[in-house]
Scaffold this active site. Structure first.
Site: not given
Ligand code: C5P
Length: 397
Positions: A209, A288, A305, A322, A340
């Site tokens: 991204n 590949k 997450d 964030f 969360k």
């Molecule tokens: O659920 P969402 O992706 O919108 O949440 C964003 C927050 O969760 C950010 O702080 C991001 O760094 C964290 N995040 C994470 N691991 C993931 C997805 C998001 O730590 N797999």
């Protein structure tokens, strides 16, 4: 700390940003500081001593071996007079001299002879800023507690774009007024994730991204400046590792998750600033992928997450997440805060392209169970400091 009634010795070195120093001097004096100016010989090529003298009404000094000046206020006397030594602009050459303790002109001699805190506002071409020698000198200076004000990022006099512009005079004055960031996080260990992750499709391709990592790196530096021991777990970025921060480079979400979970138990604060890929390809092909078919279907599975896993530990650190949203920022941020199990969430509206991803500036709405605060648009360094001050306040309460 406020600059009212403070004696500020303003050292000006030879960079194009020196043309801004009469304005800086005016802003310092109008806030009640007593200012004396010391110019290096090359600074005089960029700004007139007369202009600087006219603003404060005090004589400008430029020569270590000037008998008249020494008779009026000798260099040791001048060094003792100063409550603050501010060098703006500070060239790469001057930073190199300062880091090695050279004393071959009046300003460098004053730096050795003063007991006052020294602040430097660097100004140079972005390549010179990133040069290994400059970065090494900065590490030395920061270890010596010399405080960096900036630099800012943007278009440079030479046409380059990047880090190295001197902060604007009002920002320098604001930072001086705030003084040294209070060591509000002294004794704390802060872990921060930053940047994007890369999820491999095959040995040569990946999905990722647009995250630049700038906000996370700014938070790491702010926390370090506030006295914390900082561990930065970073996805791939083009940024220099912040000084005095332990930086762990990772590529994928799985690696980031593994490193975080291994070390976060010893941390007091966890800031999840990384734009972690939500999904990864179910299987990463060891060869590949060939373009033999008209259509290609890939199956993705969810990544762990990281933030939620940290927040759900039996004894979690203070967790700050964030939320990058394009609409209903408050509502989505609050639901994420509770879903969360976070202590705090910082939300930004990424539908506004002047802030957020990849930009130098950001604006945040910060929520925690008992309150909220808007941090207005500012560069990411300033915003990071304000955000970490909020964290420190909440940590205390
Ligand atoms: O659920 P969402 O992706 O919108 O949440 C964003 C927050 O969760 C950010 O702080 C991001 O760094 C964290 N995040 C994470 N691991 C993931 C997805 C998001 O730590 N797999």
């Amino acid at each position: 700390m406020s600059i009212i009634n403070k004696n500020i010795l303003l050292g000006v070195t030879g960079g194009i940003a020196a043309y801004k120093t009469p304005d800086l001097e005016r802003k310092l004096t109008s806030q009640g500081a007593n200012v004396r100016v010391v110019l290096t010989s090359s600074a005089k090529e960029f700004v007139s001593p007369l202009a600087l003298q006219a603003v404060s009404g005090n004589p400008v000094s430029d020569d270590l071996l000037d008998r008249d000046a020494e008779a009026a206020m000798g260099h040791i006397e001048l060094a003792k007079w100063a409550d603050i030594l501010l060098i703006a602009p500070a060239t790469a050459n001057f930073l190199a001299k300062l880091s090695h303790g050279l004393a071959d002109d009046l300003l460098s001699t004053l730096c050795l002879a003063t007991a006052a805190p020294i602040f430097v506002a660097p100004a140079m071409n972005q390549q010179m800023w990133h040069a290994a020698a400059t970065q090494k000198n900065l590490v030395i200076l920061q270890k010596r507690n010399i405080k960096l004000l900036g630099p800012a990022s943007g278009e440079q006099a030479c046409g380059d774009v990047g880090l190295g512009r001197m902060l604007e005079p009002q920002d320098i004055v604001a930072l001086l007024n705030q003084g040294l960031p209070e060591p509000l996080l002294a004794g704390k260990t802060v872990m921060i994730t930053a940047g994007p992750t890369r999820e491999a499709l095959d040995p040569v391709r990946y999905i990722t991204n647009h995250s630049s990592g700038k906000m996370g790196y700014a938070i790491a530096q702010a926390a370090q400046n506030m006295g914390a021991k900082v561990i930065l777990v970073s996805g791939p970025t083009h940024l220099m590792a912040p000084v005095n921060v332990t930086t762990i480079q990772v590529t994928s979400a799985a690696q980031m998750h593994q490193h975080v979970m291994e070390q976060v138990k010893h941390c007091d604060v966890f800031v999840a600033c990384a734009a972690v890929a939500d999904y990864r390809p179910m299987q990463s092909n060891s060869q590949k992928i060939k373009k033999n078919e008209q259509e290609l279907t890939l199956t993705f599975i969810k990544n762990p997450d990281i933030l939620s896993d940290v927040a759900h530990l039996p004894q979690p650190p203070f967790t700050l997440g964030f939320a990058a949203e394009t609409q209903n920022v408050r509502e989505y941020a609050l639901s994420k805060l509770y879903a969360k199990k976070l202590n705090m969430i910082a939300a930004n509206d990424v539908s506004d392209s002047s802030i957020g991803f990849n930009s130098e500036n950001n604006a945040l709405s910060v929520f925690w169970p008992q309150g909220e605060q808007i941090l207005a648009m500012a560069d990411k360094q300033q915003l990071a400091l304000q955000l970490m001050q909020l964290v420190a306040e909440q940590l205390k309460s």
